[in-house]
Design a protein around this motif. Structure first.
Motif, PDB file in Angstrom:
ATOM      1  N   LEU A  31       0.718  -1.151   0.042  1.00  0.00           N
ATOM      2  CA  LEU A  31      -0.049  -0.182   0.077  1.00  0.00           C
ATOM      3  C   LEU A  31       0.856   0.913  -0.057  1.00  0.00           C
ATOM      4  O   LEU A  31       0.461   2.257  -0.485  1.00  0.00           O
ATOM      5  N   GLU A  32       2.072   1.198   0.569  1.00  0.00           N
ATOM      6  CA  GLU A  32       2.939   2.327   0.653  1.00  0.00           C
ATOM      7  C   GLU A  32       3.134   2.894  -0.791  1.00  0.00           C
ATOM      8  O   GLU A  32       3.356   4.162  -0.884  1.00  0.00           O
ATOM      9  N   ARG A  33       3.669   1.635  -1.394  1.00  0.00           N
ATOM     10  CA  ARG A  33       4.019   1.955  -2.932  1.00  0.00           C
ATOM     11  C   ARG A  33       2.874   3.052  -3.720  1.00  0.00           C
ATOM     12  O   ARG A  33       3.264   3.649  -4.563  1.00  0.00           O
ATOM     13  N   ASP A  34       1.684   2.777  -3.163  1.00  0.00           N
ATOM     14  CA  ASP A  34       0.426   3.417  -3.503  1.00  0.00           C
ATOM     15  C   ASP A  34       0.315   4.756  -2.972  1.00  0.00           C
ATOM     16  O   ASP A  34      -0.545   5.475  -3.108  1.00  0.00           O
ATOM     17  N   GLY A  35       1.158   4.995  -2.068  1.00  0.00           N
ATOM     18  CA  GLY A  35       1.079   6.329  -1.260  1.00  0.00           C
ATOM     19  C   GLY A  35      -0.056   6.134  -0.108  1.00  0.00           C
ATOM     20  O   GLY A  35      -0.452   7.215   0.295  1.00  0.00           O
ATOM     21  N   LEU A  36      -0.363   4.909   0.121  1.00  0.00           N
ATOM     22  CA  LEU A  36      -1.003   4.771   1.275  1.00  0.00           C
ATOM     23  C   LEU A  36      -0.570   4.352   2.624  1.00  0.00           C
ATOM     24  O   LEU A  36       0.250   3.789   2.380  1.00  0.00           O
ATOM     25  N   THR A  37      -1.260   4.640   3.641  1.00  0.00           N
ATOM     26  CA  THR A  37      -0.755   4.208   5.016  1.00  0.00           C
ATOM     27  C   THR A  37      -1.501   3.273   5.535  1.00  0.00           C
ATOM     28  O   THR A  37      -2.870   3.611   5.873  1.00  0.00           O
ATOM     29  N   ALA A  38      -1.081   1.984   5.971  1.00  0.00           N
ATOM     30  CA  ALA A  38      -1.875   0.798   6.580  1.00  0.00           C
ATOM     31  C   ALA A  38      -2.601   1.317   7.639  1.00  0.00           C
ATOM     32  O   ALA A  38      -3.777   1.331   7.775  1.00  0.00           O
ATOM     33  N   ASP A  39      -1.987   2.250   8.745  1.00  0.00           N
ATOM     34  CA  ASP A  39      -2.436   2.531   9.926  1.00  0.00           C
ATOM     35  C   ASP A  39      -3.783   3.493   9.677  1.00  0.00           C
ATOM     36  O   ASP A  39      -4.760   3.453  10.351  1.00  0.00           O
ATOM     37  N   THR A  40      -3.382   4.277   8.568  1.00  0.00           N
ATOM     38  CA  THR A  40      -4.785   5.435   8.384  1.00  0.00           C
ATOM     39  C   THR A  40      -5.838   4.476   7.769  1.00  0.00           C
ATOM     40  O   THR A  40      -7.108   4.690   8.120  1.00  0.00           O
ATOM     41  N   LEU A  41      -5.673   3.484   7.097  1.00  0.00           N
ATOM     42  CA  LEU A  41      -6.661   2.652   6.537  1.00  0.00           C
ATOM     43  C   LEU A  41      -7.238   1.758   7.580  1.00  0.00           C
ATOM     44  O   LEU A  41      -8.432   1.620   7.443  1.00  0.00           O
ATOM     45  N   VAL A  42      -6.584   1.563   8.609  1.00  0.00           N
ATOM     46  CA  VAL A  42      -7.138   0.797   9.684  1.00  0.00           C
ATOM     47  C   VAL A  42      -8.265   1.525  10.544  1.00  0.00           C
ATOM     48  O   VAL A  42      -9.272   1.104  10.783  1.00  0.00           O
ATOM     49  N   ASP A  43      -7.756   2.831  10.507  1.00  0.00           N
ATOM     50  CA  ASP A  43      -8.832   3.763  11.154  1.00  0.00           C
ATOM     51  C   ASP A  43      -9.933   3.900  10.679  1.00  0.00           C
ATOM     52  O   ASP A  43     -11.076   3.959  11.097  1.00  0.00           O
ATOM     53  N   ALA A  44      -9.817   4.019   9.149  1.00  0.00           N
ATOM     54  CA  ALA A  44     -10.766   4.033   8.293  1.00  0.00           C
ATOM     55  C   ALA A  44     -11.784   2.846   8.342  1.00  0.00           C
ATOM     56  O   ALA A  44     -13.017   3.072   8.491  1.00  0.00           O
ATOM     57  N   VAL A  45     -11.403   1.774   8.356  1.00  0.00           N
ATOM     58  CA  VAL A  45     -12.257   0.682   8.381  1.00  0.00           C
ATOM     59  C   VAL A  45     -12.990   0.591   9.734  1.00  0.00           C
ATOM     60  O   VAL A  45     -14.013   0.246   9.767  1.00  0.00           O
ATOM     61  N   LEU A  46     -12.206   0.921  10.835  1.00  0.00           N
ATOM     62  CA  LEU A  46     -13.047   1.148  12.121  1.00  0.00           C
ATOM     63  C   LEU A  46     -14.199   1.821  12.239  1.00  0.00           C
ATOM     64  O   LEU A  46     -15.003   2.075  13.203  1.00  0.00           O
ATOM     65  N   GLU A  47     -14.158   2.881  11.240  1.00  0.00           N
ATOM     66  CA  GLU A  47     -15.529   3.780  11.203  1.00  0.00           C
ATOM     67  C   GLU A  47     -16.622   3.117  10.699  1.00  0.00           C
ATOM     68  O   GLU A  47     -17.894   3.635  10.937  1.00  0.00           O
ATOM     69  N   VAL A 369     -10.916   5.819 -20.197  1.00  0.00           N
ATOM     70  CA  VAL A 369     -11.788   5.002 -19.635  1.00  0.00           C
ATOM     71  C   VAL A 369     -11.114   3.486 -19.236  1.00  0.00           C
ATOM     72  O   VAL A 369     -11.590   3.323 -18.107  1.00  0.00           O
ATOM     73  N   ILE A 370     -10.175   3.195 -19.892  1.00  0.00           N
ATOM     74  CA  ILE A 370      -9.230   2.137 -19.196  1.00  0.00           C
ATOM     75  C   ILE A 370      -8.709   2.632 -17.775  1.00  0.00           C
ATOM     76  O   ILE A 370      -8.658   1.690 -17.034  1.00  0.00           O
ATOM     77  N   MET A 371      -8.052   3.683 -17.913  1.00  0.00           N
ATOM     78  CA  MET A 371      -7.626   4.157 -16.768  1.00  0.00           C
ATOM     79  C   MET A 371      -8.499   4.281 -15.656  1.00  0.00           C
ATOM     80  O   MET A 371      -8.093   4.120 -14.275  1.00  0.00           O
ATOM     81  N   ALA A 372      -9.491   4.825 -15.817  1.00  0.00           N
ATOM     82  CA  ALA A 372     -10.676   4.995 -14.744  1.00  0.00           C
ATOM     83  C   ALA A 372     -11.117   3.698 -14.297  1.00  0.00           C
ATOM     84  O   ALA A 372     -10.928   3.372 -13.048  1.00  0.00           O
ATOM     85  N   GLU A 373     -11.351   2.700 -15.226  1.00  0.00           N
ATOM     86  CA  GLU A 373     -11.729   1.464 -14.547  1.00  0.00           C
ATOM     87  C   GLU A 373     -10.636   0.571 -13.762  1.00  0.00           C
ATOM     88  O   GLU A 373     -11.004   0.057 -12.770  1.00  0.00           O
ATOM     89  N   ARG A 374      -9.532   0.817 -14.352  1.00  0.00           N
ATOM     90  CA  ARG A 374      -8.253   0.280 -13.612  1.00  0.00           C
ATOM     91  C   ARG A 374      -8.035   0.728 -12.250  1.00  0.00           C
ATOM     92  O   ARG A 374      -7.614   0.250 -11.328  1.00  0.00           O
ATOM     93  N   THR A 375      -8.297   2.141 -12.013  1.00  0.00           N
ATOM     94  CA  THR A 375      -8.312   2.589 -10.681  1.00  0.00           C
ATOM     95  C   THR A 375      -9.229   1.960  -9.827  1.00  0.00           C
ATOM     96  O   THR A 375      -8.922   1.714  -8.643  1.00  0.00           O
ATOM     97  N   LEU A 376     -10.592   1.610 -10.450  1.00  0.00           N
ATOM     98  CA  LEU A 376     -11.309   1.016  -9.294  1.00  0.00           C
ATOM     99  C   LEU A 376     -11.083  -0.551  -8.950  1.00  0.00           C
ATOM    100  O   LEU A 376     -10.791  -0.937  -7.928  1.00  0.00           O
ATOM    101  N   LYS A 377     -10.414  -1.100 -10.213  1.00  0.00           N
ATOM    102  CA  LYS A 377     -10.090  -2.518  -9.987  1.00  0.00           C
ATOM    103  C   LYS A 377      -8.789  -2.587  -9.409  1.00  0.00           C
ATOM    104  O   LYS A 377      -8.593  -3.636  -8.544  1.00  0.00           O
ATOM    105  N   ARG A 378      -7.789  -1.823  -9.291  1.00  0.00           N
ATOM    106  CA  ARG A 378      -6.668  -1.765  -8.353  1.00  0.00           C
ATOM    107  C   ARG A 378      -6.984  -1.807  -6.996  1.00  0.00           C
ATOM    108  O   ARG A 378      -6.433  -2.724  -6.122  1.00  0.00           O
ATOM    109  N   ALA A 379      -8.014  -0.855  -6.679  1.00  0.00           N
ATOM    110  CA  ALA A 379      -8.553  -1.228  -5.164  1.00  0.00           C
ATOM    111  C   ALA A 379      -9.230  -2.659  -5.137  1.00  0.00           C
ATOM    112  O   ALA A 379      -9.076  -3.343  -4.054  1.00  0.00           O
TER     113      ALA A 379
END
Ligand code: RM4
Ligand code: MN
Ligand code: MN
Length: 419
Positions: A31-47, A369-379
């Protein structure tokens, strides 16, 4: 054995925890390679929190029969105990939604005390005019709020006022109205008149709500009405909400759409109008199948959560949906089905939190179109299991709720106690 022990059976944890730590570290690096912090996402899931339906904590059935209810979970207290266990294991289900009169509390003070002891709150209360109850004066055979008889409509309104009183006493803050009203044959009822009668009846229910309460109208295309259901679609539900007032909103039950309906689009429309009030999560292949969330169409579930997470991030006015589950468990142990469901919802929510909304908007603007869809699919294609497991662990829940439940012996113990 206390419920806390159930959440942390030692021998189970030692193996699972070591593997989990490794998986979580790997995901965090990815996730870090995508600029995301795991701890922040853990907090988000807990909401994310979802309410459990009292009616789904007992074994369900079909029109054709019922399988034996192994745990004999019949009383409201037993259902609340089971709900509390689901919350302890998932850290995401702190409320229960009651169906009146199926789970009518006989002693409200005792139910409140039990709920406080079990750490449970109450979500929307549900009315029931879709069946005649024992001792009821007039029949709903030809409709409740839509019935041509004023006396039948009065009886249905009084029932709703009673449900509000029960909800008030329990600390609930919303009422969900699902009507079975409709017709099986052309000519049976006036298509316009029946809707007007529903609208007028709901006005009275709406006016009786205490400050701060919301009224949710839940649509459904067919069943038990096979020709014309009065509140059959989100359009009818929206018209009702708009006619009633600001505190009336629409509830989307995922199984209440005709095959191939684009549910995420329905959700987006209701959000756009500030009228998305709540959800009944479940999954289906054909109709109102009430199967486990995410079991049949997990990508749709993700796309729905994508709309929800966007609305939350954008802090849209009026956006505060009541997340609830509505399922029927004919084959699965209801507790295991609930644990599985909450986990599936947590995963769909977590994946939606991974979507790079800014990049998606750029791709939409440039027409890529492709990159938009890929953005969703990546997640969507990210394995977020370690993320939600970590979120649960940090709240004292289980890394793997179903495994922890099986290791706990809770079912065997309750079966013995309750028989
Ligand atoms: C209906 C609808 C309602 C639920 C009942 C039991 O189909 O989904 O929400 O309360 O079933
Ligand atoms: Mn429902
Ligand atoms: Mn349903």
């Amino acid at each position: 054995m206390s419920l806390t022990d159930v959440a942390r059976p030692e021998q189970h944890l030692s193996v699972v925890e070591r593997e989990h730590d490794k998986d979580f570290a790997e995901l965090a690096a990815r996730l870090e390679r995508d600029g995301l912090t795991a701890d922040t996402l853990v907090d988000a899931v807990l909401e994310f929190e979802v309410a459990l339906p009292s009616w789904a904590l007992a074994t369900g059935g079909t029109r054709f029969g019922r399988s034996p209810d192994s745990g004999k979970r019949r009383t409201l207290l037993e259902k609340m105990e089971d709900a509390s266990l689901v919350h302890r294991l998932t850290a995401a289900a702190p409320r229960i939604s009651l169906h009146i009169p199926w789970d009518e509390p006989t002693d409200i003070d005792a139910v409140r005390a039990d709920a406080a002891r079990l750490g449970l709150g109450f979500d929307a209360v549900n009315s029931n005019t879709f069946q005649d109850q024992p001792g009821q004066a007039l029949s709903y055979k030809l409709g409740s709020f839509s019935n041509p008889s004023a006396a039948v409509r009065r009886q249905a309104i009084e029932h709703h006022l009673h449900v509000i009183e029960v909800g008030k006493a329990l600390g609930a803050e919303a009422i969900t109205v699902w009507l079975a009203d409709g017709s099986n044959y052309p000519g049976q009822m006036s298509l316009r008149g029946s809707f007007e009668r529903v609208r007028e009846s709901l006005r009275e229910v709406y006016a009786a709500m205490p400050q701060g309460w919301r009224l949710f109208t839940e649509h459904k295309p067919y069943e038990p009405a096979f020709y014309a259901t009065v509140v059959q679609d989100w359009g009818s539900s929206l018209v009702l909400a708009q006619s009633l007032g600001d505190r009336a909103q629409c509830l989307v039950d995922l199984g209440h759409h005709l095959p191939n309906t684009n549910i995420e689009l329905v959700v987006a429309r209701l959000i756009g109008e500030g009228r998305l009030g709540g959800f009944h999560f479940n999954d289906s292949k054909y109709g109102d199948d009430d199967l486990t969330s995410g079991s049949i169409k997990p990508y749709v579930l993700f796309l729905i959560f994508h709309e929800l997470v966007l609305a939350k991030q954008e802090r849209l006015p009026g956006f505060d949906p009541a997340y609830m589950i509505d399922q029927s468990h004919n084959l699965k142990d209801p507790i295991e089905a609930m644990l599985q469901t909450v986990d599936q919802l947590q995963q769909a929510y977590a994946k939606a939190c991974l979507v790079d909304a800014a990049r998606l908007a750029e791709h939409q603007a440039s027409g890529d179109v492709i990159m938009a869809e890929r953005t969703l699919k990546r997640a969507y294609e990210t394995d977020v299991r370690p993320l939600v497991a970590e979120a649960r662990r940090r709240r004292g829940g289980a890394l793997d709720p179903v495994a922890a439940f099986r290791a706990s012996g809770y079912r065997a113990q309750k079966t013995a106690e309750r028989s």
